[in-house]
Scaffold this motif. Structure first.
Motif, short mmCIF file in Angstrom:
data_model
loop_
_atom_site.label_atom_id
_atom_site.label_comp_id
_atom_site.label_asym_id
_atom_site.label_seq_id
_atom_site.Cartn_x
_atom_site.Cartn_y
_atom_site.Cartn_z
N THR A 61 0.86 -1.05 0.03
CA THR A 61 -0.16 -0.07 0.01
C THR A 61 0.97 1.21 0.01
O THR A 61 0.53 2.33 -0.52
CB THR A 61 -0.89 -0.05 1.29
N ASP A 62 2.10 1.16 0.26
CA ASP A 62 3.10 2.11 0.38
C ASP A 62 4.18 1.85 -0.62
O ASP A 62 5.06 1.28 -0.23
CB ASP A 62 3.60 2.22 2.12
N THR A 63 4.08 2.61 -1.66
CA THR A 63 4.91 2.08 -2.70
C THR A 63 6.30 2.51 -2.50
O THR A 63 7.04 1.58 -2.83
CB THR A 63 4.27 2.91 -4.14
N ALA A 64 6.57 3.41 -1.94
CA ALA A 64 7.83 3.84 -1.48
C ALA A 64 8.60 2.88 -0.44
O ALA A 64 9.74 2.35 -0.56
CB ALA A 64 7.83 5.42 -0.92
N ALA A 65 7.88 2.46 0.52
CA ALA A 65 8.35 1.30 1.59
C ALA A 65 8.45 0.03 0.65
O ALA A 65 9.51 -0.61 1.04
CB ALA A 65 7.41 1.14 2.65
N ALA A 66 7.68 -0.19 -0.28
CA ALA A 66 7.70 -1.44 -0.98
C ALA A 66 8.96 -1.60 -1.88
O ALA A 66 9.84 -2.31 -1.79
CB ALA A 66 6.79 -1.66 -2.01
N ALA A 67 9.34 -0.04 -2.53
CA ALA A 67 10.48 0.03 -3.27
C ALA A 67 11.79 -0.20 -2.38
O ALA A 67 12.96 -0.78 -2.81
CB ALA A 67 10.47 1.22 -4.07
N LYS A 68 11.76 0.25 -1.10
CA LYS A 68 13.00 0.47 -0.27
C LYS A 68 13.03 -0.86 -0.06
O LYS A 68 14.33 -1.33 0.21
CB LYS A 68 12.28 1.27 1.00
N LEU A 69 12.05 -1.81 0.46
CA LEU A 69 12.53 -3.12 0.88
C LEU A 69 12.88 -4.04 -0.24
O LEU A 69 13.98 -4.61 -0.29
CB LEU A 69 10.98 -3.83 1.15
N ALA A 70 12.40 -3.48 -1.58
CA ALA A 70 12.96 -4.43 -2.72
C ALA A 70 14.48 -4.18 -2.93
O ALA A 70 15.30 -5.06 -3.27
CB ALA A 70 12.19 -3.95 -3.95
N LYS A 71 14.95 -2.75 -2.78
CA LYS A 71 16.40 -2.42 -2.98
C LYS A 71 17.02 -3.11 -1.91
O LYS A 71 18.24 -3.38 -2.46
CB LYS A 71 16.21 -0.99 -2.74
N SER A 72 16.72 -3.19 -0.86
CA SER A 72 17.65 -4.05 0.07
C SER A 72 17.53 -5.42 0.13
O SER A 72 18.12 -6.28 0.97
CB SER A 72 17.39 -3.45 1.51
N SER A 73 16.78 -6.27 -1.00
CA SER A 73 16.49 -7.35 -0.83
C SER A 73 17.64 -7.98 -2.16
O SER A 73 17.54 -7.42 -3.14
CB SER A 73 14.99 -7.91 -0.90
N THR A 74 17.41 -9.59 -2.16
CA THR A 74 18.27 -9.93 -3.45
C THR A 74 17.39 -10.18 -4.51
O THR A 74 17.74 -10.01 -5.62
CB THR A 74 18.91 -11.19 -3.20
N VAL A 75 16.29 -10.80 -4.14
CA VAL A 75 15.10 -10.69 -5.10
C VAL A 75 13.62 -10.04 -4.58
O VAL A 75 13.26 -10.28 -3.29
CB VAL A 75 14.81 -12.19 -5.49
N ALA A 76 13.16 -9.59 -5.57
CA ALA A 76 11.57 -9.10 -5.16
C ALA A 76 10.64 -9.55 -5.71
O ALA A 76 10.69 -9.91 -7.04
CB ALA A 76 11.75 -7.59 -5.34
N LEU A 77 9.84 -10.48 -5.01
CA LEU A 77 8.74 -11.11 -5.67
C LEU A 77 7.54 -10.14 -5.62
O LEU A 77 7.21 -9.89 -4.22
CB LEU A 77 8.32 -12.39 -5.05
#
Ligand code: BGC
Length: 751
Positions: free
Chosen positions: A469-485
């Motif tokens: 629901t929070d696009t910026a938070a999702a992108a931040k999490l994705a950035k710090s992960s090896t893979v984003a699903l």
């Protein structure tokens, strides 16, 4: 089962027709008989009744019963006993099993009631009685397996659980083809190709029947969209219908030999389907040789005499007052011949005997949720389609350091489809638990958690969830992960269509944001049908898991980590956008706001000429030279296959070729054969003709011999009302999808 319920509702009975009242009274008597001490009642001795002789043919047994029935009893059998649990406040017919409908039986002759349940993807309304029902993958998903055996297993699960819950009939069996890719009910059908859809649905319903449960095929016919479904008059010539929608019915009816066919809400060429002489009498009962009965969709009956004469056999749910007293009067006055009423009843009785619901009535048992879940998972594993896999991003390594899961409640569950195909989730909606069953059009998640199952596959990985629901938070999490699903969804339901192929809400923006933050982004789709993917170039992987059922997350994890090699192939074309479709706007929705479209009754009556005719799905794309996003029949694997050596046997109309696994993993390839008819057919497209799932070890080759489906080779000739095989040269093509057929040969049909 409570016997109190019927009495509690007595105040409602005053509003019912006298025939329904009589039926209910009969049932109340039957119900009271059941609870009287055995020595005090004179129960009918069923063994003395000649029609209980199992060695006689169903038709013979039906005739014997028919000879015993009074006019009132016959009338009682050709309509249901009311809405029951489907409509809040409606009385629940005594003796019924709390399903979608109930026909009161004739206990004095040993004829049970017909207890039917909606069960397109699992049994509906389970919460009402605190029952458990397995949620299977959507039937569209299951059609992606192209596996008739899997379809039969699907039907066996439904049939088994119906019996265990005390039902003796399903009203699933939807086979309307995906003419309108935004149709709200595509998830409960089987795709755009009539032969594939008919084969899958026919086998599914054969599976139901194998459990001594009466089976059904619906919604007959041309009910290809929800928008205006009660008022739309579909205009199509017979040739186009026979080669498209009606072909799916013809194939499925031929395989399933169904107990019933449900006629649809819409009109076809001027007449409602449930009083359409061409559809019901001429085609279904005469040309298709259908022996069962025609049941109306719920409140889909519009007349008494016309409907009776034009082929309707049973009015459901039965409060329309068409087939109760008015039909009795019409028979007494000679407007409807007694022979026609007898035919209706005969069809019902013979189907009851044929399915075994009289000889082997259901015995209530606790449904086995573990067995159901295993079956659902197996079907899901064959249903999931790998659409994109750049650089072999999949399968994931169990040693992946960190995995971000974003969106669509992937922490707790998987999405299910709505409307009358809705199954109640065990424990309630996983995304929003509250007491009670599911409400109409509620978006329900089932407790099969992608998060838990992905974590279980890679115990050392950091698996983190963001709800999206929070696009910026999702992108931040994705950035710090090896893979984003990124999990995206398209909730669909009976009653309305999607206004567009676009994913609803801000999900496209969410995918773009995550993909921009992490180059290793994989999109997992939970959709009811095809969706557009404007972000496709920016993500490395796309996995279509449809509505995957109660074993969905386990199946997904097995696919993602390579324990199962994906084998599903699309049973529908994925267009790039709405503009590519024959109707860029859903017919009837032009100028209507998406909010208003949620209720079909907002749409005024309209004629609808499906200008694409028989060119549905891939046929349309080929005929109009359009390149879709993903073609019909497409699906990737973690291995690769090579095709060689196509030969054709003109006399046998068989084809022969070899498929080899050229990769390093075991896999199952769905090899497909298409045909293009000779010039005289005047067709600008190919047709699916045959296919086979071929399981191959690494390096292994298998020879495949397939028989071309006879109805894929013929055109419908309206003048002679028959299928016609044109002499000439037929192009035969084999390969992995409709747009990739490396093998070519010619079938010669001599005059
Ligand atoms: C649907 C049918 C369903 C029936 C009973 C209708 O609205 O079109 O598919 O079986 O309701 O629930």
């Amino acid at each position: 089962m409570s016997m109190q319920t019927p009495y509690k509702g007595l105040s409602f009975l005053s509003s019912l027709s006298s025939s329904i009242m009589a039926s209910i009274a009969a049932s109340l008597i039957a119900a009271s008989l059941c609870c009287t001490p055995a020595h005090a009642q004179t129960a009918p001795d069923l063994t003395k009744m000649p029609w209980m002789n199992k060695s006689l043919a169903p038709d013979e047994r039906a005739n014997m019963v028919l000879g015993q029935l009074t006019l009132d009893e016959k009338i009682q059998m050709v309509h249901g006993a009311g809405w029951g649990v489907l409509r809040e406040g409606a009385p629940i017919p005594a003796g019924s099993n709390f399903g979608a409908g109930y026909m009161v039986g004739i206990p004095r002759l040993g004829i049970p009631g017909i207890d039917l349940a909606d069960s397109a993807v699992g049994i509906r309304m389970a919460a009402y009685q605190s029952r458990y029902a397995t949620l299977l993958p959507s039937t569209l998903g299951a059609a992606s397996s192209w596996d008739p055996e899997s379809a039969q297993l699907y039907g066996q699960v439904i049939g088994r659980e119906l019996r265990q819950q005390g039902f003796n009939m399903t009203i699933g069996g939807g086979v309307n083809i995906t003419r309108e890719p935004r149709n709200g009910r595509n998830f409960e059908y089987a795709g755009e190709d009539p032969i594939l859809a008919g084969t899958m649905t026919g086998n599914l319903e054969k599976g139901v029947f194998s459990q001594h449960v009466m089976n059904d095929i619906k919604h007959y016919a041309m009910n290809d969209q929800e928008t205006g479904r009660n008022v739309v008059n579909v205009l199509l010539d017979k040739k186009a219908m026979r080669e498209s929608d009606l072909l799916a019915f013809e194939v499925s009816i031929g395989i399933a030999d169904p107990s019933a066919v449900m006629c649809s809400y819409n009109l076809v060429n001027g007449d409602h389907s449930c009083e359409n002489d061409y559809l019901l009498n001429q085609l279904l009962k005469k040309d298709f040789k259908f022996k069962g009965w025609v049941v109306s969709d719920w409140s889909g009956t519009h007349s008494t005499v016309k409907a009776a004469l034009n082929g309707l056999d049973q009015d459901m749910p039965g409060d329309d007052n068409f087939f109760s007293e008015p039909l009795k009067k019409a028979v007494q006055e000679g407007q409807v011949p007694t022979a026609r009423l007898d035919d209706m009843v005969h069809r019902i009785l013979r189907s009851m005997f044929a399915a075994g619901v009289i000889d082997q009535p259901p015995v209530r048992t606790v449904v086995d949720p573990f067995r159901g879940r295993d079956d659902a998972q197996h079907i899901a594993e064959e249903s999931i389609v790998l659409l994109k896999n750049t650089g072999g991003i999949l399968p994931l390594k169990t040693s992946t350091p960190s995995i971000a899961l974003i969106g669509s409640h992937a922490d707790v569950g998987v999405l299910s489809g709505g409307g009358s195909a809705q199954v109640d989730s065990p424990g309630g909606n996983a995304a929003n638990p509250r007491p009670g069953g599911s409400h109409w059009n509620e978006v329900i998640y089932f407790p099969s958690s992608p998060l838990k199952n992905i974590q279980a596959k890679s115990p050392t990985a950091t698996v983190t969830y963001a709800d999206g629901t929070d696009t910026a938070a999702a992108a931040k999490l994705a950035k710090s992960s090896t893979v984003a699903l990124v999990f995206v969804n398209q909730p669909m339901s009976e009653g309305h269509d999607a206004a567009s192929l676009a994913l609803p809400g801000d999900q496209n923006a969410l995918v773009e944001a995550v993909a921009a933050a992490n180059p290793n982004t994989i999109v997992v789709l939970e959709s009811g049908g095809p969706v557009s993917m404007p972000w496709i170039q920016h993500v490395k992987g796309v996995v279509e898991m449809w509505y995957p059922g109660i074993g969905g997350a386990q199946a997904l994890a097995n696919i993602l980590f390579g324990d199962v090699n994906p084998s599903g192939k699309l049973p529908v074309t994925f267009a790039k956008d709405d503009a590519q479709l024959p109707h860029p706007v859903v017919p009837g929705l032009e100028g209507v706001s998406p909010a208003a479209s949620a209720h079909d009754h907002h749409v005024k009556a309209f004629d609808l000429t499906y200008t694409e005719g028989a060119k549905v799905g891939y046929k349309w794309f080929e005929a109009t030279n359009k390149e879709p996003l993903f073609p019909f029949g497409f699906g990737l694997s973690y291995t690769t296959y090579a095709y060689s050596g196509l030969t054709v046997d003109d006399a046998q109309r068989t084809v022969h070729f070899t498929v080899r696994n050229t990769g390093s993993r075991e896999g199952t390839e769905i090899a497909q054969v298409y045909v293009a008819l000779p010039g005289a057919a005047n067709e600008s497209y190919q047709r699916l003709s045959a296919w086979q799932r071929v399981k191959l070890a690494p390096g292994e080759s298998k020879d495949v011999t397939l028989t071309l489906h006879p109805l894929s080779l013929t055109i419908f000739d309206t003048a002679s009302n028959a299928w016609q095989l044109l002499p000439g040269d037929y192009k035969v093509m084999a390969g992995p999808s409709s747009s990739d057929t490396p093998l070519k040969a010619t079938l010669h049909v001599h005059p």
